[in-house]
Enzyme design. Structure first.
Site, PDB file in Angstrom:
ATOM      1  N   ARG A  46      89.689  83.586  48.601  1.00  0.00           N
ATOM      2  CA  ARG A  46      88.865  84.734  48.182  1.00  0.00           C
ATOM      3  C   ARG A  46      88.078  85.337  49.353  1.00  0.00           C
ATOM      4  NH1 ARG A  46      84.431  83.829  43.539  1.00  0.00           N
ATOM      5  NH2 ARG A  46      83.664  82.204  44.929  1.00  0.00           N
ATOM      6  N   ARG A  60      74.149  77.896  32.166  1.00  0.00           N
ATOM      7  CA  ARG A  60      75.007  76.817  32.690  1.00  0.00           C
ATOM      8  C   ARG A  60      74.522  75.433  32.299  1.00  0.00           C
ATOM      9  NH1 ARG A  60      78.048  78.518  38.101  1.00  0.00           N
ATOM     10  NH2 ARG A  60      77.414  80.672  38.068  1.00  0.00           N
ATOM     11  N   LYS A  71      85.307  84.839  36.039  1.00  0.00           N
ATOM     12  CA  LYS A  71      84.154  85.413  35.323  1.00  0.00           C
ATOM     13  C   LYS A  71      83.744  86.742  35.953  1.00  0.00           C
ATOM     14  CE  LYS A  71      81.495  81.811  36.163  1.00  0.00           C
ATOM     15  NZ  LYS A  71      82.404  80.985  36.980  1.00  0.00           N
ATOM     16  N   ARG A 117      81.300  71.912  43.188  1.00  0.00           N
ATOM     17  CA  ARG A 117      81.010  72.922  42.149  1.00  0.00           C
ATOM     18  C   ARG A 117      81.831  72.645  40.897  1.00  0.00           C
ATOM     19  NH1 ARG A 117      82.528  77.890  45.523  1.00  0.00           N
ATOM     20  NH2 ARG A 117      82.301  79.084  43.599  1.00  0.00           N
ATOM     21  N   ARG A 119      82.461  83.693  51.094  1.00  0.00           N
ATOM     22  CA  ARG A 119      81.236  83.053  50.610  1.00  0.00           C
ATOM     23  C   ARG A 119      81.034  81.684  51.255  1.00  0.00           C
ATOM     24  NH1 ARG A 119      80.805  83.673  44.172  1.00  0.00           N
ATOM     25  NH2 ARG A 119      80.267  81.483  44.381  1.00  0.00           N
TER      26      ARG A 119
HETATM   27  P1  AP5 Z   1      86.177  85.286  40.434  1.00  0.00           P
HETATM   28  O1  AP5 Z   1      86.265  86.382  39.455  1.00  0.00           O
HETATM   29  O2  AP5 Z   1      85.292  85.483  41.620  1.00  0.00           O
HETATM   30  O3  AP5 Z   1      85.802  83.936  39.688  1.00  0.00           O
HETATM   31  P2  AP5 Z   1      84.377  83.418  39.179  1.00  0.00           P
HETATM   32  O4  AP5 Z   1      84.625  82.620  37.946  1.00  0.00           O
HETATM   33  O5  AP5 Z   1      83.407  84.542  39.089  1.00  0.00           O
HETATM   34  O6  AP5 Z   1      84.055  82.442  40.374  1.00  0.00           O
HETATM   35  P3  AP5 Z   1      82.693  82.169  41.166  1.00  0.00           P
HETATM   36  O7  AP5 Z   1      83.070  81.370  42.353  1.00  0.00           O
HETATM   37  O8  AP5 Z   1      81.947  83.438  41.424  1.00  0.00           O
HETATM   38  O9  AP5 Z   1      81.952  81.310  40.134  1.00  0.00           O
HETATM   39  P4  AP5 Z   1      80.785  80.337  40.381  1.00  0.00           P
HETATM   40  O10 AP5 Z   1      80.385  80.060  39.001  1.00  0.00           O
HETATM   41  O11 AP5 Z   1      81.091  79.152  41.224  1.00  0.00           O
HETATM   42  O12 AP5 Z   1      79.812  81.204  41.316  1.00  0.00           O
HETATM   43  P5  AP5 Z   1      78.483  82.008  41.027  1.00  0.00           P
HETATM   44  O13 AP5 Z   1      78.398  83.083  42.013  1.00  0.00           O
HETATM   45  O14 AP5 Z   1      78.357  82.345  39.600  1.00  0.00           O
HETATM   46  O15 AP5 Z   1      87.665  84.939  40.894  1.00  0.00           O
HETATM   47  C1  AP5 Z   1      87.903  84.008  41.944  1.00  0.00           C
HETATM   48  C2  AP5 Z   1      89.149  84.450  42.743  1.00  0.00           C
HETATM   49  O16 AP5 Z   1      90.292  84.356  41.902  1.00  0.00           O
HETATM   50  C3  AP5 Z   1      89.086  85.916  43.212  1.00  0.00           C
HETATM   51  O17 AP5 Z   1      89.696  86.021  44.472  1.00  0.00           O
HETATM   52  C4  AP5 Z   1      89.895  86.678  42.161  1.00  0.00           C
HETATM   53  O18 AP5 Z   1      90.505  87.838  42.708  1.00  0.00           O
HETATM   54  C5  AP5 Z   1      90.932  85.618  41.739  1.00  0.00           C
HETATM   55  N1  AP5 Z   1      91.286  85.723  40.326  1.00  0.00           N
HETATM   56  C6  AP5 Z   1      90.460  85.916  39.259  1.00  0.00           C
HETATM   57  N2  AP5 Z   1      91.143  85.934  38.102  1.00  0.00           N
HETATM   58  C7  AP5 Z   1      92.441  85.747  38.437  1.00  0.00           C
HETATM   59  C8  AP5 Z   1      93.673  85.661  37.682  1.00  0.00           C
HETATM   60  N3  AP5 Z   1      93.667  85.756  36.331  1.00  0.00           N
HETATM   61  N4  AP5 Z   1      94.816  85.433  38.358  1.00  0.00           N
HETATM   62  C9  AP5 Z   1      94.820  85.317  39.724  1.00  0.00           C
HETATM   63  N5  AP5 Z   1      93.699  85.396  40.494  1.00  0.00           N
HETATM   64  C10 AP5 Z   1      92.519  85.606  39.861  1.00  0.00           C
HETATM   65  O19 AP5 Z   1      77.394  80.906  41.342  1.00  0.00           O
HETATM   66  C11 AP5 Z   1      77.239  80.422  42.672  1.00  0.00           C
HETATM   67  C12 AP5 Z   1      76.149  79.368  42.716  1.00  0.00           C
HETATM   68  O20 AP5 Z   1      74.909  79.953  42.284  1.00  0.00           O
HETATM   69  C13 AP5 Z   1      76.341  78.167  41.795  1.00  0.00           C
HETATM   70  O21 AP5 Z   1      77.161  77.168  42.391  1.00  0.00           O
HETATM   71  C14 AP5 Z   1      74.889  77.701  41.629  1.00  0.00           C
HETATM   72  O22 AP5 Z   1      74.451  77.010  42.770  1.00  0.00           O
HETATM   73  C15 AP5 Z   1      74.128  79.014  41.554  1.00  0.00           C
HETATM   74  N6  AP5 Z   1      73.995  79.493  40.158  1.00  0.00           N
HETATM   75  C16 AP5 Z   1      74.524  80.618  39.645  1.00  0.00           C
HETATM   76  N7  AP5 Z   1      74.173  80.751  38.342  1.00  0.00           N
HETATM   77  C17 AP5 Z   1      73.406  79.664  38.051  1.00  0.00           C
HETATM   78  C18 AP5 Z   1      72.772  79.218  36.875  1.00  0.00           C
HETATM   79  N8  AP5 Z   1      72.842  79.905  35.723  1.00  0.00           N
HETATM   80  N9  AP5 Z   1      72.086  78.050  36.927  1.00  0.00           N
HETATM   81  C19 AP5 Z   1      71.997  77.345  38.074  1.00  0.00           C
HETATM   82  N10 AP5 Z   1      72.584  77.706  39.227  1.00  0.00           N
HETATM   83  C20 AP5 Z   1      73.286  78.866  39.224  1.00  0.00           C
END
Ligand code: AP5
Length: 217
Positions: A127, A88, A13, A172, A161
Protein backbone atom coordinates in the site's frame (compact mmCIF):
# COMPACT_ATOMS: atom_id res chain seq x y z
CA UNK A 1 -27.57 6.96 9.45
CA UNK A 2 -24.65 5.75 11.51
CA UNK A 3 -22.81 2.92 9.80
CA UNK A 4 -19.80 1.20 11.31
CA UNK A 5 -17.17 -0.64 9.28
CA UNK A 6 -15.29 -3.22 11.35
CA UNK A 7 -12.48 -5.36 9.99
CA UNK A 8 -8.82 -6.18 10.45
CA UNK A 9 -6.07 -3.88 9.15
CA UNK A 10 -6.14 -3.93 5.35
CA UNK A 11 -9.63 -5.43 5.04
CA UNK A 12 -10.71 -2.35 3.07
CA UNK A 13 -12.48 -0.19 5.67
CA UNK A 14 -10.92 3.03 4.37
CA UNK A 15 -11.34 2.03 0.72
CA UNK A 16 -15.01 1.21 1.16
CA UNK A 17 -15.72 4.28 3.29
CA UNK A 18 -14.20 6.52 0.59
CA UNK A 19 -16.26 4.82 -2.12
CA UNK A 20 -19.49 5.02 -0.12
CA UNK A 21 -19.30 8.49 1.37
CA UNK A 22 -20.27 10.36 -1.81
CA UNK A 23 -22.89 7.86 -2.87
CA UNK A 24 -24.52 7.96 0.56
CA UNK A 25 -23.91 11.64 1.26
CA UNK A 26 -22.30 10.63 4.56
CA UNK A 27 -19.15 11.80 6.34
CA UNK A 28 -16.27 9.32 6.46
CA UNK A 29 -14.89 9.41 9.99
CA UNK A 30 -11.64 7.47 10.33
CA UNK A 31 -10.04 7.48 13.77
CA UNK A 32 -6.75 6.39 12.18
CA UNK A 33 -6.78 9.48 9.90
CA UNK A 34 -7.80 11.81 12.73
CA UNK A 35 -4.97 10.47 14.90
CA UNK A 36 -2.45 10.82 12.04
CA UNK A 37 -3.61 14.46 11.64
CA UNK A 38 -2.90 15.01 15.35
CA UNK A 39 0.55 13.47 14.92
CA UNK A 40 1.28 15.69 11.90
CA UNK A 41 0.18 18.74 13.93
CA UNK A 42 2.54 17.64 16.77
CA UNK A 43 -0.28 18.11 19.31
CA UNK A 44 0.16 16.53 22.75
CA UNK A 45 -2.62 14.05 21.94
CA UNK A 46 -0.79 13.20 18.70
CA UNK A 47 2.53 12.68 20.51
CA UNK A 48 0.90 10.23 22.92
CA UNK A 49 -0.94 8.41 20.12
CA UNK A 50 2.19 8.08 17.96
CA UNK A 51 3.97 5.73 20.35
CA UNK A 52 1.04 3.32 20.38
CA UNK A 53 0.40 3.50 16.64
CA UNK A 54 4.02 2.95 15.64
CA UNK A 55 4.11 -0.23 17.72
CA UNK A 56 0.82 -1.53 16.29
CA UNK A 57 -1.10 -1.13 19.56
CA UNK A 58 -4.44 0.59 20.09
CA UNK A 59 -4.28 4.08 21.54
CA UNK A 60 -6.01 4.32 24.95
CA UNK A 61 -9.82 4.31 24.70
CA UNK A 62 -10.05 7.77 26.22
CA UNK A 63 -8.04 9.27 23.32
CA UNK A 64 -10.01 7.45 20.60
CA UNK A 65 -13.33 8.47 22.18
CA UNK A 66 -12.17 12.08 22.55
CA UNK A 67 -11.24 12.47 18.85
CA UNK A 68 -14.59 11.01 17.74
CA UNK A 69 -16.66 13.08 20.19
CA UNK A 70 -14.82 16.28 19.20
CA UNK A 71 -15.27 15.58 15.50
CA UNK A 72 -19.00 14.87 15.88
CA UNK A 73 -19.52 17.98 18.00
CA UNK A 74 -18.32 20.09 15.07
CA UNK A 75 -20.78 18.47 12.62
CA UNK A 76 -24.47 19.18 12.12
CA UNK A 77 -26.70 17.15 14.48
CA UNK A 78 -28.27 15.24 11.57
CA UNK A 79 -24.99 14.34 9.83
CA UNK A 80 -24.77 10.77 8.56
CA UNK A 81 -21.50 9.01 9.42
CA UNK A 82 -19.52 6.07 8.14
CA UNK A 83 -17.30 5.12 11.07
CA UNK A 84 -14.04 3.50 9.93
CA UNK A 85 -11.93 2.01 12.70
CA UNK A 86 -14.15 3.03 15.60
CA UNK A 87 -15.16 1.42 17.91
CA UNK A 88 -12.36 -1.11 18.46
CA UNK A 89 -13.03 -2.20 22.04
CA UNK A 90 -16.16 -2.95 24.02
CA UNK A 91 -15.56 0.14 26.09
CA UNK A 92 -15.45 2.27 22.91
CA UNK A 93 -18.66 0.64 21.64
CA UNK A 94 -20.42 1.59 24.89
CA UNK A 95 -19.01 5.13 24.75
CA UNK A 96 -20.22 5.48 21.15
CA UNK A 97 -23.74 4.54 22.22
CA UNK A 98 -23.55 7.23 24.89
CA UNK A 99 -22.28 9.90 22.45
CA UNK A 100 -25.02 9.04 19.94
CA UNK A 101 -27.75 8.93 22.58
CA UNK A 102 -26.87 12.51 23.58
CA UNK A 103 -27.55 13.48 19.96
CA UNK A 104 -30.76 11.44 19.72
CA UNK A 105 -29.08 8.96 17.38
CA UNK A 106 -28.23 5.27 17.37
CA UNK A 107 -26.08 2.83 15.44
CA UNK A 108 -27.84 1.70 12.23
CA UNK A 109 -25.76 -0.96 10.50
CA UNK A 110 -22.49 -2.61 11.44
CA UNK A 111 -20.61 -4.18 8.54
CA UNK A 112 -17.86 -6.68 9.29
CA UNK A 113 -15.44 -6.86 6.34
CA UNK A 114 -14.16 -10.38 6.76
CA UNK A 115 -10.72 -11.09 5.26
CA UNK A 116 -8.06 -13.69 6.02
CA UNK A 117 -4.74 -12.63 7.50
CA UNK A 118 -2.54 -13.91 4.60
CA UNK A 119 -4.39 -11.67 2.12
CA UNK A 120 -4.02 -8.71 4.45
CA UNK A 121 -0.26 -8.96 4.71
CA UNK A 122 0.08 -8.68 0.91
CA UNK A 123 -2.32 -5.75 0.79
CA UNK A 124 -0.62 -3.76 3.52
CA UNK A 125 2.97 -4.30 2.45
CA UNK A 126 2.01 -3.03 -1.07
CA UNK A 127 0.00 0.00 0.00
CA UNK A 128 1.04 3.62 -0.64
CA UNK A 129 -0.75 6.97 -0.80
CA UNK A 130 -0.47 10.36 -2.43
CA UNK A 131 1.44 12.64 -0.06
CA UNK A 132 -0.68 15.61 -1.20
CA UNK A 133 -4.31 14.41 -1.14
CA UNK A 134 -4.06 11.04 0.61
CA UNK A 135 -5.58 9.02 -2.26
CA UNK A 136 -4.72 5.36 -1.58
CA UNK A 137 -2.97 3.01 -4.04
CA UNK A 138 -1.49 -0.47 -4.13
CA UNK A 139 1.55 -1.61 -6.10
CA UNK A 140 -0.39 -4.61 -7.55
CA UNK A 141 -4.11 -3.95 -7.12
CA UNK A 142 -4.51 -0.22 -7.69
CA UNK A 143 -1.73 1.65 -9.43
CA UNK A 144 -2.09 5.28 -10.58
CA UNK A 145 -3.20 5.40 -14.24
CA UNK A 146 0.05 7.24 -15.07
CA UNK A 147 2.90 5.82 -13.03
CA UNK A 148 4.16 8.30 -10.43
CA UNK A 149 1.23 10.73 -10.83
CA UNK A 150 -1.80 10.77 -8.53
CA UNK A 151 -5.08 10.18 -10.44
CA UNK A 152 -6.97 12.49 -8.13
CA UNK A 153 -4.78 15.59 -7.66
CA UNK A 154 -1.79 15.16 -10.02
CA UNK A 155 0.61 15.01 -7.06
CA UNK A 156 3.96 13.30 -7.67
CA UNK A 157 5.02 12.53 -4.09
CA UNK A 158 3.86 9.29 -2.48
CA UNK A 159 4.27 7.92 1.04
CA UNK A 160 4.11 4.62 2.91
CA UNK A 161 2.54 4.44 6.38
CA UNK A 162 5.03 3.98 9.23
CA UNK A 163 2.95 1.11 10.68
CA UNK A 164 2.94 -0.86 7.40
CA UNK A 165 6.15 -2.74 8.25
CA UNK A 166 5.71 -6.52 8.32
CA UNK A 167 6.42 -6.92 12.05
CA UNK A 168 4.03 -4.10 13.01
CA UNK A 169 1.35 -5.49 10.70
CA UNK A 170 1.57 -8.81 12.59
CA UNK A 171 1.08 -6.93 15.87
CA UNK A 172 -1.90 -5.01 14.45
CA UNK A 173 -3.53 -8.24 13.27
CA UNK A 174 -3.00 -9.78 16.73
CA UNK A 175 -4.61 -6.76 18.38
CA UNK A 176 -7.58 -6.99 16.01
CA UNK A 177 -8.23 -10.62 16.94
CA UNK A 178 -7.74 -10.12 20.69
CA UNK A 179 -9.38 -6.71 21.24
CA UNK A 180 -11.63 -5.74 18.32
CA UNK A 181 -13.19 -8.96 17.02
CA UNK A 182 -14.69 -9.62 20.49
CA UNK A 183 -17.00 -6.59 20.05
CA UNK A 184 -18.81 -8.23 17.11
CA UNK A 185 -21.25 -10.11 19.41
CA UNK A 186 -22.14 -6.76 21.04
CA UNK A 187 -23.76 -5.74 17.73
CA UNK A 188 -24.87 -9.23 16.64
CA UNK A 189 -27.03 -9.51 19.79
CA UNK A 190 -28.85 -6.34 18.70
CA UNK A 191 -29.38 -7.65 15.15
CA UNK A 192 -27.20 -4.90 13.67
CA UNK A 193 -24.28 -6.97 12.38
CA UNK A 194 -23.81 -8.12 8.79
CA UNK A 195 -20.73 -9.73 7.28
CA UNK A 196 -19.33 -9.14 3.80
CA UNK A 197 -16.54 -11.01 2.04
CA UNK A 198 -13.60 -8.58 1.96
CA UNK A 199 -11.66 -10.80 -0.44
CA UNK A 200 -13.96 -10.01 -3.35
CA UNK A 201 -13.01 -7.23 -5.79
CA UNK A 202 -13.36 -3.74 -4.30
CA UNK A 203 -16.38 -2.85 -6.47
CA UNK A 204 -18.17 -6.06 -5.53
CA UNK A 205 -17.66 -5.38 -1.83
CA UNK A 206 -19.11 -1.88 -2.33
CA UNK A 207 -22.14 -3.30 -4.13
CA UNK A 208 -22.69 -5.83 -1.36
CA UNK A 209 -22.65 -3.11 1.29
CA UNK A 210 -25.00 -0.92 -0.77
CA UNK A 211 -27.43 -3.83 -1.13
CA UNK A 212 -27.38 -4.37 2.62
CA UNK A 213 -28.18 -0.69 3.18
CA UNK A 214 -31.00 -0.70 0.61
CA UNK A 215 -32.46 -3.83 2.19
CA UNK A 216 -32.49 -1.83 5.40
CA UNK A 217 -30.58 -4.27 7.53
P1 AP5 B 1 -7.57 -0.11 3.21
O1 AP5 B 1 -8.86 0.33 2.66
O2 AP5 B 1 -6.56 0.95 3.53
O3 AP5 B 1 -7.81 -1.03 4.48
P2 AP5 B 1 -8.17 -0.63 5.98
O4 AP5 B 1 -9.04 -1.71 6.52
O5 AP5 B 1 -8.68 0.77 6.04
O6 AP5 B 1 -6.73 -0.76 6.60
P3 AP5 B 1 -5.95 0.15 7.65
O7 AP5 B 1 -4.54 -0.31 7.63
O8 AP5 B 1 -6.17 1.61 7.38
O9 AP5 B 1 -6.65 -0.27 8.95
P4 AP5 B 1 -6.13 -0.13 10.39
O10 AP5 B 1 -7.34 -0.47 11.13
O11 AP5 B 1 -4.92 -0.93 10.72
O12 AP5 B 1 -5.59 1.38 10.41
P5 AP5 B 1 -6.19 2.72 10.98
O13 AP5 B 1 -5.64 3.82 10.19
O14 AP5 B 1 -7.65 2.63 11.15
O15 AP5 B 1 -6.95 -1.18 2.20
C1 AP5 B 1 -5.64 -1.69 2.39
C2 AP5 B 1 -4.99 -1.95 1.01
O16 AP5 B 1 -5.70 -3.00 0.37
C3 AP5 B 1 -5.06 -0.74 0.07
O17 AP5 B 1 -3.89 -0.70 -0.71
C4 AP5 B 1 -6.27 -1.03 -0.82
O18 AP5 B 1 -6.14 -0.45 -2.10
C5 AP5 B 1 -6.26 -2.57 -0.87
N1 AP5 B 1 -7.61 -3.13 -0.93
C6 AP5 B 1 -8.71 -2.77 -0.21
N2 AP5 B 1 -9.77 -3.53 -0.52
C7 AP5 B 1 -9.34 -4.41 -1.46
C8 AP5 B 1 -9.97 -5.48 -2.20
N3 AP5 B 1 -11.27 -5.80 -1.99
N4 AP5 B 1 -9.21 -6.19 -3.06
C9 AP5 B 1 -7.89 -5.88 -3.26
N5 AP5 B 1 -7.24 -4.87 -2.60
C10 AP5 B 1 -7.95 -4.15 -1.71
O19 AP5 B 1 -5.56 2.74 12.43
C11 AP5 B 1 -4.16 2.88 12.59
C12 AP5 B 1 -3.79 2.85 14.07
O20 AP5 B 1 -4.45 3.94 14.73
C13 AP5 B 1 -4.24 1.61 14.84
O21 AP5 B 1 -3.30 0.55 14.72
C14 AP5 B 1 -4.29 2.17 16.27
O22 AP5 B 1 -3.00 2.30 16.81
C15 AP5 B 1 -4.84 3.57 16.05
N6 AP5 B 1 -6.32 3.59 16.13
C16 AP5 B 1 -7.17 3.90 15.13
N7 AP5 B 1 -8.45 3.84 15.57
C17 AP5 B 1 -8.38 3.49 16.88
C18 AP5 B 1 -9.36 3.24 17.87
N8 AP5 B 1 -10.67 3.35 17.61
N9 AP5 B 1 -8.93 2.88 19.10
C19 AP5 B 1 -7.62 2.77 19.38
N10 AP5 B 1 -6.64 2.97 18.49
C20 AP5 B 1 -7.01 3.34 17.23
Amino acid sequence: MIMILIGPPGSGKGTQAQRLEQRLGAVHLSTGNLLRDEIAARSSLGKTAETFMNSGQLVPDQIAVEVVAEHMKRGEPDTDYILDGFPRTTNQAEELDRILEERGLEVGTVVEIHTNDEVLMERLTGRFACANCGEGYHKSFKRPKNDGVCDKCGGVEFEVRSDDREETIRDRLGVYHSETAPILPYYAKRGLLVRVDGEKAMGDVTKEIETILIDGR
